[in-house]
Design a protein around this motif. Structure first.
Motif, PDB file in Angstrom:
ATOM      1  N   THR A 108      20.036  73.398  90.853  1.00  0.00           N
ATOM      2  CA  THR A 108      21.228  74.103  91.141  1.00  0.00           C
ATOM      3  C   THR A 108      21.288  75.275  89.935  1.00  0.00           C
ATOM      4  N   SER A 109      20.428  75.212  88.853  1.00  0.00           N
ATOM      5  CA  SER A 109      20.616  76.083  87.623  1.00  0.00           C
ATOM      6  C   SER A 109      19.073  76.129  87.292  1.00  0.00           C
ATOM      7  N   ASP A 110      18.933  77.281  86.193  1.00  0.00           N
ATOM      8  CA  ASP A 110      17.711  77.313  85.641  1.00  0.00           C
ATOM      9  C   ASP A 110      18.034  75.788  84.673  1.00  0.00           C
ATOM     10  N   GLN A 111      16.537  75.350  84.194  1.00  0.00           N
ATOM     11  CA  GLN A 111      16.707  74.161  83.426  1.00  0.00           C
ATOM     12  C   GLN A 111      15.202  73.599  83.028  1.00  0.00           C
ATOM     13  N   THR A 112      15.253  72.909  82.062  1.00  0.00           N
ATOM     14  CA  THR A 112      14.058  72.270  81.619  1.00  0.00           C
ATOM     15  C   THR A 112      13.787  71.009  82.624  1.00  0.00           C
ATOM     16  N   VAL A 113      12.645  71.003  83.395  1.00  0.00           N
ATOM     17  CA  VAL A 113      12.233  70.104  84.157  1.00  0.00           C
ATOM     18  C   VAL A 113      11.288  68.898  83.593  1.00  0.00           C
ATOM     19  N   ILE A 114      11.756  67.711  83.440  1.00  0.00           N
ATOM     20  CA  ILE A 114      10.907  66.635  82.865  1.00  0.00           C
ATOM     21  C   ILE A 114      10.357  65.678  84.055  1.00  0.00           C
ATOM     22  N   LEU A 115       9.333  65.541  84.651  1.00  0.00           N
ATOM     23  CA  LEU A 115       8.875  64.525  85.353  1.00  0.00           C
ATOM     24  C   LEU A 115       7.623  63.682  84.623  1.00  0.00           C
ATOM     25  N   SER A 116       7.693  62.513  85.260  1.00  0.00           N
ATOM     26  CA  SER A 116       6.951  61.394  84.584  1.00  0.00           C
ATOM     27  C   SER A 116       5.977  60.727  85.471  1.00  0.00           C
ATOM     28  N   ASP A 117       4.703  60.190  85.067  1.00  0.00           N
ATOM     29  CA  ASP A 117       3.935  59.447  86.223  1.00  0.00           C
ATOM     30  C   ASP A 117       4.225  58.187  85.322  1.00  0.00           C
ATOM     31  N   PRO A 118       4.942  57.209  85.897  1.00  0.00           N
ATOM     32  CA  PRO A 118       5.170  55.854  85.031  1.00  0.00           C
ATOM     33  C   PRO A 118       3.926  54.769  85.142  1.00  0.00           C
ATOM     34  N   SER A 119       2.945  54.945  85.813  1.00  0.00           N
ATOM     35  CA  SER A 119       1.891  54.177  86.114  1.00  0.00           C
ATOM     36  C   SER A 119       0.565  55.172  86.339  1.00  0.00           C
ATOM     37  N   PRO A 120       0.115  55.889  85.369  1.00  0.00           N
ATOM     38  CA  PRO A 120      -1.188  56.429  85.458  1.00  0.00           C
ATOM     39  C   PRO A 120      -2.074  55.387  85.737  1.00  0.00           C
ATOM     40  N   PRO A 121      -3.117  55.944  86.707  1.00  0.00           N
ATOM     41  CA  PRO A 121      -4.373  55.027  87.054  1.00  0.00           C
ATOM     42  C   PRO A 121      -5.170  54.749  85.937  1.00  0.00           C
ATOM     43  N   ALA A 122      -5.776  53.590  85.747  1.00  0.00           N
ATOM     44  CA  ALA A 122      -6.619  53.190  84.516  1.00  0.00           C
ATOM     45  C   ALA A 122      -8.282  53.669  84.940  1.00  0.00           C
ATOM     46  N   VAL A 123      -8.364  55.135  84.660  1.00  0.00           N
ATOM     47  CA  VAL A 123      -9.536  55.526  85.045  1.00  0.00           C
ATOM     48  C   VAL A 123      -9.829  56.553  83.889  1.00  0.00           C
ATOM     49  N   PRO A 124     -11.138  57.071  83.558  1.00  0.00           N
ATOM     50  CA  PRO A 124     -11.622  58.028  82.399  1.00  0.00           C
ATOM     51  C   PRO A 124     -10.733  59.251  82.541  1.00  0.00           C
ATOM     52  N   LYS A 125     -10.731  60.001  83.820  1.00  0.00           N
ATOM     53  CA  LYS A 125     -10.252  61.151  83.716  1.00  0.00           C
ATOM     54  C   LYS A 125      -8.971  61.164  84.816  1.00  0.00           C
TER      55      LYS A 125
END
Length: 135
Positions: A108-125
């Motif tokens: 609803t306004s211009d703002q900094t967006v912070i998004l997270s991956d709470p459980s990244p996969p356990a892979v090399p890349k």
């Protein structure tokens, strides 16, 4: 409620009024590159000025404390858009499959967006990107 419908001469997703704001003719194709190298359609969705070579969709921060810790990224978001953090574990040598990890509501306004991956996969890349949509 009011719904605004704006003319789009070439029917490719970029309204004529927006093109005129930046000096383009109504029939200018949405695939036309702007000064920043992004197409007019990409600039329109991202909320950027296509005449400014020094502005582009920019990740402000990306971090992960350790291999088993959440990944977090931030970007400058613009009003009326939805931002989705996507992840892929595919190799860069072929087509990549992207999975949605987290999304915002419509801003609803211009703002900094912070998004997270709470459980990244356990892979090399692991690769991440932001997807910007206009609902």
């Amino acid at each position: 409620n009011t719904i605004a419908v704006y003319p789009d001469s070439e029917d490719q997703g970029v309204p004529d009024y927006w093109k005129a704001t930046y000096g383009y003719l109504p029939a200018t194709p949405a695939s036309t590159p702007g000064a920043n190298g992004m197409t007019l359609l990409q600039n329109y969705f991202a909320g950027l000025d296509p005449t400014n070579a020094n502005i582009w969709l920019q990740v402000l921060q990306a971090s992960q404390s350790g291999a088993d810790q959440p990944f977090q990224a931030s970007i400058l978001g613009h009003t009326g858009r939805v931002y989705t953090l996507q992840r892929s574990t595919d190799e860069l040598t072929g087509p990549m499959t992207w999975s949605d990890v987290a999304s915002t509501a419509t801003l609803t306004s211009d703002q900094t967006v912070i998004l997270s991956d709470p459980s990244p996969p356990a892979v090399p890349k692991v690769f991440y990107r932001f997807k910007v949509t206009w609902p």
